[in-house]
Write a protein that holds these residues in place. Structure first.
Motif, PDB file in Angstrom:
ATOM      1  N   ARG A 185       0.832  -1.201   0.000  1.00 19.23           N
ATOM      2  CA  ARG A 185       0.000   0.000   0.000  1.00 19.23           C
ATOM      3  C   ARG A 185       0.873   1.259   0.000  1.00 19.23           C
ATOM      4  O   ARG A 185       0.599   2.226  -0.726  1.00 19.23           O
ATOM      5  CB  ARG A 185      -0.925  -0.003   1.223  1.00 19.23           C
ATOM      6  CG  ARG A 185      -1.929   1.159   1.218  1.00 19.23           C
ATOM      7  CD  ARG A 185      -2.835   1.125   2.431  1.00 19.23           C
ATOM      8  NE  ARG A 185      -3.608  -0.107   2.489  1.00 19.23           N
ATOM      9  CZ  ARG A 185      -3.417  -1.084   3.370  1.00 19.23           C
ATOM     10  NH1 ARG A 185      -2.438  -0.980   4.265  1.00 19.23           N
ATOM     11  NH2 ARG A 185      -4.161  -2.165   3.358  1.00 19.23           N
ATOM     12  N   PHE A 186       1.937   1.240   0.813  1.00 25.45           N
ATOM     13  CA  PHE A 186       2.845   2.389   0.843  1.00 25.45           C
ATOM     14  C   PHE A 186       3.537   2.580  -0.506  1.00 25.45           C
ATOM     15  O   PHE A 186       3.666   3.716  -1.004  1.00 25.45           O
ATOM     16  CB  PHE A 186       3.883   2.182   1.950  1.00 25.45           C
ATOM     17  CG  PHE A 186       4.978   3.209   1.954  1.00 25.45           C
ATOM     18  CD1 PHE A 186       4.755   4.498   2.429  1.00 25.45           C
ATOM     19  CD2 PHE A 186       6.252   2.898   1.468  1.00 25.45           C
ATOM     20  CE1 PHE A 186       5.767   5.452   2.416  1.00 25.45           C
ATOM     21  CE2 PHE A 186       7.261   3.846   1.465  1.00 25.45           C
ATOM     22  CZ  PHE A 186       7.022   5.125   1.937  1.00 25.45           C
ATOM     23  N   LEU A 187       3.987   1.473  -1.110  1.00 24.63           N
ATOM     24  CA  LEU A 187       4.649   1.574  -2.410  1.00 24.63           C
ATOM     25  C   LEU A 187       3.686   2.076  -3.488  1.00 24.63           C
ATOM     26  O   LEU A 187       4.097   2.812  -4.397  1.00 24.63           O
ATOM     27  CB  LEU A 187       5.228   0.215  -2.802  1.00 24.63           C
ATOM     28  CG  LEU A 187       6.389  -0.297  -1.934  1.00 24.63           C
ATOM     29  CD1 LEU A 187       6.833  -1.675  -2.393  1.00 24.63           C
ATOM     30  CD2 LEU A 187       7.561   0.677  -1.985  1.00 24.63           C
ATOM     31  N   ARG A 188       2.439   1.698  -3.397  1.00 27.86           N
ATOM     32  CA  ARG A 188       1.449   2.202  -4.357  1.00 27.86           C
ATOM     33  C   ARG A 188       1.282   3.714  -4.223  1.00 27.86           C
ATOM     34  O   ARG A 188       1.144   4.422  -5.234  1.00 27.86           O
ATOM     35  CB  ARG A 188       0.108   1.502  -4.135  1.00 27.86           C
ATOM     36  CG  ARG A 188       0.089   0.030  -4.474  1.00 27.86           C
ATOM     37  CD  ARG A 188       0.069  -0.198  -5.964  1.00 27.86           C
ATOM     38  NE  ARG A 188      -0.014  -1.618  -6.286  1.00 27.86           N
ATOM     39  CZ  ARG A 188       0.036  -2.103  -7.516  1.00 27.86           C
ATOM     40  NH1 ARG A 188       0.150  -1.282  -8.553  1.00 27.86           N
ATOM     41  NH2 ARG A 188      -0.015  -3.401  -7.731  1.00 27.86           N
ATOM     42  N   VAL A 189       1.296   4.199  -2.993  1.00 22.27           N
ATOM     43  CA  VAL A 189       1.183   5.645  -2.778  1.00 22.27           C
ATOM     44  C   VAL A 189       2.387   6.362  -3.373  1.00 22.27           C
ATOM     45  O   VAL A 189       2.254   7.402  -4.044  1.00 22.27           O
ATOM     46  CB  VAL A 189       1.051   5.951  -1.267  1.00 22.27           C
ATOM     47  CG1 VAL A 189       1.136   7.452  -1.022  1.00 22.27           C
ATOM     48  CG2 VAL A 189      -0.269   5.393  -0.733  1.00 22.27           C
ATOM     49  N   VAL A 190       3.579   5.823  -3.140  1.00 21.53           N
ATOM     50  CA  VAL A 190       4.794   6.416  -3.706  1.00 21.53           C
ATOM     51  C   VAL A 190       4.747   6.379  -5.226  1.00 21.53           C
ATOM     52  O   VAL A 190       5.126   7.348  -5.906  1.00 21.53           O
ATOM     53  CB  VAL A 190       6.042   5.680  -3.177  1.00 21.53           C
ATOM     54  CG1 VAL A 190       7.300   6.186  -3.868  1.00 21.53           C
ATOM     55  CG2 VAL A 190       6.172   5.862  -1.665  1.00 21.53           C
ATOM     56  N   ASP A 191       4.269   5.248  -5.777  1.00 25.47           N
ATOM     57  CA  ASP A 191       4.195   5.110  -7.228  1.00 25.47           C
ATOM     58  C   ASP A 191       3.258   6.143  -7.827  1.00 25.47           C
ATOM     59  O   ASP A 191       3.581   6.799  -8.829  1.00 25.47           O
ATOM     60  CB  ASP A 191       3.734   3.690  -7.574  1.00 25.47           C
ATOM     61  CG  ASP A 191       3.927   3.368  -9.041  1.00 25.47           C
ATOM     62  OD1 ASP A 191       4.576   4.173  -9.750  1.00 25.47           O
ATOM     63  OD2 ASP A 191       3.451   2.311  -9.494  1.00 25.47           O
ATOM     64  N   ARG A 192       2.086   6.331  -7.232  1.00 23.97           N
ATOM     65  CA  ARG A 192       1.147   7.324  -7.755  1.00 23.97           C
ATOM     66  C   ARG A 192       1.715   8.732  -7.650  1.00 23.97           C
ATOM     67  O   ARG A 192       1.515   9.563  -8.549  1.00 23.97           O
ATOM     68  CB  ARG A 192      -0.179   7.229  -6.999  1.00 23.97           C
ATOM     69  CG  ARG A 192      -1.018   6.014  -7.347  1.00 23.97           C
ATOM     70  CD  ARG A 192      -2.430   6.166  -6.829  1.00 23.97           C
ATOM     71  NE  ARG A 192      -2.455   6.207  -5.368  1.00 23.97           N
ATOM     72  CZ  ARG A 192      -2.580   5.124  -4.597  1.00 23.97           C
ATOM     73  NH1 ARG A 192      -2.674   3.924  -5.135  1.00 23.97           N
ATOM     74  NH2 ARG A 192      -2.620   5.262  -3.284  1.00 23.97           N
ATOM     75  N   ALA A 193       2.448   9.003  -6.564  1.00 27.90           N
ATOM     76  CA  ALA A 193       3.023  10.333  -6.388  1.00 27.90           C
ATOM     77  C   ALA A 193       4.068  10.631  -7.468  1.00 27.90           C
ATOM     78  O   ALA A 193       4.060  11.724  -8.062  1.00 27.90           O
ATOM     79  CB  ALA A 193       3.651  10.451  -4.997  1.00 27.90           C
ATOM     80  N   GLN A 194       4.946   9.673  -7.740  1.00 27.97           N
ATOM     81  CA  GLN A 194       5.978   9.949  -8.745  1.00 27.97           C
ATOM     82  C   GLN A 194       5.386  10.039 -10.145  1.00 27.97           C
ATOM     83  O   GLN A 194       5.890  10.776 -10.992  1.00 27.97           O
ATOM     84  CB  GLN A 194       7.094   8.893  -8.668  1.00 27.97           C
ATOM     85  CG  GLN A 194       6.713   7.472  -9.060  1.00 27.97           C
ATOM     86  CD  GLN A 194       6.856   7.191 -10.550  1.00 27.97           C
ATOM     87  OE1 GLN A 194       7.513   7.951 -11.272  1.00 27.97           O
ATOM     88  NE2 GLN A 194       6.252   6.102 -11.018  1.00 27.97           N
ATOM     89  N   GLN A 195       4.314   9.300 -10.407  1.00 28.22           N
ATOM     90  CA  GLN A 195       3.707   9.365 -11.733  1.00 28.22           C
ATOM     91  C   GLN A 195       3.047  10.710 -12.005  1.00 28.22           C
ATOM     92  O   GLN A 195       2.917  11.112 -13.164  1.00 28.22           O
ATOM     93  CB  GLN A 195       2.677   8.237 -11.890  1.00 28.22           C
ATOM     94  CG  GLN A 195       3.280   6.844 -11.992  1.00 28.22           C
ATOM     95  CD  GLN A 195       2.244   5.799 -12.328  1.00 28.22           C
ATOM     96  OE1 GLN A 195       1.290   6.055 -13.065  1.00 28.22           O
ATOM     97  NE2 GLN A 195       2.419   4.595 -11.779  1.00 28.22           N
TER      98      GLN A 195
END
Length: 349
Positions: free
Chosen positions: A6-16
């Motif tokens: 879940r944390f990695l998904r948040v980071v992924d959406r932020a960088q995108q």
């Protein structure tokens, strides 16, 4: 979904959603897709192979030029030893003066040609891989040889220009200003030389302006790497023992060459990502972004080796269960295995 994912998904959406973060991620992902580490390792190998015969060739040439002047020969050896103290301790046991001989010159020339042509060919291969040039469109041996000769000419001209510029800065300035001026000028010259070399090595259909961003970044990085390498040899290894210092210098040289090769490959990847707008990329899949699919399709299509061969790429919307997918693949045959479908022959796509 576990907390880590879940944390990695948040980071992924932020960088995108933030271009300053998405572009470096795109370069990193493209570097991995093209196996940039292996390309850098090949460049490092041929670069190291070219250094030994280059040293032999330069020593032999100096022997011919300084023939009959033992004091001048010894001064050349002493100056080399003062710049590379650890290597000098090993050379003192075998080299008493710079000597020039015909066989040594022939061996040096042949070895240098092997290493130099090898690194030029590998650099062209690396650029073709980075730009995902299809195998059927890549140039043959003779066009690659012409590009290699042009690359050598550009490097020689760049070396002469850098030497003259450094001498000019040293004459016009002194002290701290001379040092800063030399670093700035070195960064500019490195960037310009990289741009010329990239223009020679990169396919002609790529515009020159697309090669500028990576060279502008890599030029200062090369200058810092050169300064750091000099500090490493002259300060950190100066007081090492003879045997340890010799092996440490060899390992340090290989590491330095590998870092230089990585900078070169990353600069080329930066050019591709910016020119083709290959961002944002996803850190976790699924789903794949449009840039993900474009890169994966280009990587697959570059495997076309013959004019009558055709590679088609198909992406599904969902990831099926592995067991069900395996059963369907076994029933449907080889065309359904994987998400990339390969077709060969002249019977159509």
């Amino acid at each position: 979904m576990n907390p880590v994912e879940r944390f990695l998904r948040v980071v992924d959406r932020a960088q995108q959603h933030h271009t300053p973060l998405a572009v470096p991620v795109g370069v990193m992902k493209k570097y991995g897709d093209d196996r940039g580490g292996l390309l850098a390792a090949l460049i490092t190998y041929y670069g190291f192979v070219a250094l030994v015969p280059l040293l032999l060739l330069l020593s032999t040439a100096l022997g011919f030029v300084l023939h009959g002047h033992p004091d001048a020969q010894q001064a050349v050896v002493d100056s080399a030893l003062s710049d590379f103290p650890i290597i000098g301790d090993q050379l003192r046991q075998n080299v008493h003066s710079v000597q020039g001989s015909g066989p040594a010159l022939v061996v040096g020339v042949l070895g240098l040609l092997y290493g130099a042509l090898g690194i030029a060919q590998v650099l062209q291969h690396a650029m073709a891989e980075v730009w995902n040039v299809r195998g059927v469109e890549r140039p043959g041996y003779w066009p690659r040889l012409v590009r290699s000769l042009l690359l050598f000419a550009a490097l020689a001209a760049g070396l002469l220009l850098a030497t003259a510029a450094a001498a000019l800065v040293g004459t016009a300035l002194s002290g701290l200003f001379a040092r800063i001026g030399a670093l700035v000028l070195s960064a500019v010259l490195n960037a310009a030389l990289l741009l010329v070399c990239f223009r020679i090595l990169t396919p002609a259909d790529v515009p020159t302006r697309a090669l500028t961003p990576g060279c502008a970044v890599a030029g200062p990085l090369f200058t810092l790497l050169q300064a750091f390498g000099a500090v490493l040899v002259t300060h950190q290894l100066r007081h090492a023992t003879a045997v340890y210092g010799f092996f440490a210098t060899v390992i340090g040289l290989l590491s330095w060459l590998y870092l230089a090769a990585q900078i070169t490959v990353c600069a080329a990847e930066t050019n591709v990502v910016l020119h083709r707008r290959l961002w944002p990329r996803s850190l976790l899949q699924p789903p794949l972004t449009g840039a993900d699919e474009e890169v994966l399709e280009a990587v697959a299509r570059q495997e076309e080796r013959r004019p009558e061969q055709r590679v088609d790429v198909v992406f599904t919307d969902e990831v099926e269960d592995k067991d069900e997918d395996k059963d369907e693949d076994d029933a449907a045959g080889p065309d359904r295995r994987g998400r990339t479908r390969h077709g060969a022959g002249g019977s159509g796509p």
